[in-house]
Design an enzyme around this catalytic site. Structure first.
Site, PDB file in Angstrom:
ATOM      1  N   THR A  46      77.189  -8.461  10.694  1.00  0.00           N
ATOM      2  CA  THR A  46      76.606  -8.697  12.016  1.00  0.00           C
ATOM      3  C   THR A  46      75.181  -8.130  12.033  1.00  0.00           C
ATOM      4  OG1 THR A  46      77.657  -6.690  12.861  1.00  0.00           O
ATOM      5  CG2 THR A  46      78.841  -8.770  13.191  1.00  0.00           C
ATOM      6  N   THR A  48      72.917  -6.012  13.818  1.00  0.00           N
ATOM      7  CA  THR A  48      72.543  -4.597  13.836  1.00  0.00           C
ATOM      8  C   THR A  48      73.206  -3.839  12.692  1.00  0.00           C
ATOM      9  OG1 THR A  48      72.215  -4.648  16.221  1.00  0.00           O
ATOM     10  CG2 THR A  48      72.538  -2.481  15.235  1.00  0.00           C
ATOM     11  N   CYS A  49      74.436  -4.179  12.411  1.00  0.00           N
ATOM     12  CA  CYS A  49      75.179  -3.495  11.350  1.00  0.00           C
ATOM     13  C   CYS A  49      74.518  -3.712   9.994  1.00  0.00           C
ATOM     14  CB  CYS A  49      76.624  -3.989  11.317  1.00  0.00           C
ATOM     15  SG  CYS A  49      77.460  -3.870  12.910  1.00  0.00           S
ATOM     16  N   SER A  50      74.076  -4.939   9.735  1.00  0.00           N
ATOM     17  CA  SER A  50      73.487  -5.288   8.443  1.00  0.00           C
ATOM     18  C   SER A  50      72.015  -4.901   8.331  1.00  0.00           C
ATOM     19  CB  SER A  50      73.613  -6.791   8.190  1.00  0.00           C
ATOM     20  OG  SER A  50      74.958  -7.139   7.961  1.00  0.00           O
TER      21      SER A  50
END
Length: 160
Positions: A46, A48-50
């Site tokens: 996703t 922000t996660c990546s």
């Protein structure tokens, strides 16, 4: 009830990809006798996660180890194959262990689950970071809504 500083982590089983394929890892296998920087994301791959969360912990791995952290662990309510592929794509290089909480049992046991069905993602984990010493939560940083502030590697590093 949500886990808090001073609480022992609940018993749970994660899945981790190894050279022999997926293998279960109990909470004690990961946290007993160690200082662990644990962070959770709502979903692998996703935005922000990546773009921010996982890369921050990869970049700050050496600094975290320098402050006494033995292991850095990322978890998400995704299957072990997705977590492994994400770790490979992000080039974790062994700096961050990618542990699947496939059914969300750990997130639920910690009281850190969230309903992301509005985004077509079902039950997921909230975004957070923890510093865990010998299975006990020493620091806990849970994000509000879609924010990314207190769960970053920099923020956790500043708490150690």
């Amino acid at each position: 009830m949500t886990i808090k500083t001073g609480d022992k982590l609940p018993e749970a089983v994660f899945m981790e990809m190894t050279a022999n394929g997926p293998e279960p890892r109990k909470t004690d296998d990961i946290f007993a006798g160690k200082t662990v920087a644990l962070f959770a994301v709502p979903g692998a791959f996703t935005p922000t996660c990546s773009a921010k969360h996982l890369p921050g912990f990869i970049e700050k791995a050496e600094a975290l180890h320098g402050k006494g952290v033995d292991d850095i662990v990322c978890t998400s309510v995704n299957d072990v194959f997705v977590m492994n592929a994400w770790g490979e794509q992000a080039e974790t290089g062994g700096k961050v262990r990618m542990l699947a909480d496939g059914n969300g049992a750990f997130a639920k046991a910690c009281g850190l689950e969230m309903d992301a069905s509005g985004f077509g993602m079902g039950d997921r984990s909230k975004r957070y970071s923890m510093l865990v010493k010998d299975g006990v939560v020493e620091q806990l940083n849970v994000e509000d809504g879609g924010e990314f502030k207190v769960s970053s590697a920099d923020y956790l590093l500043g708490q150690i």
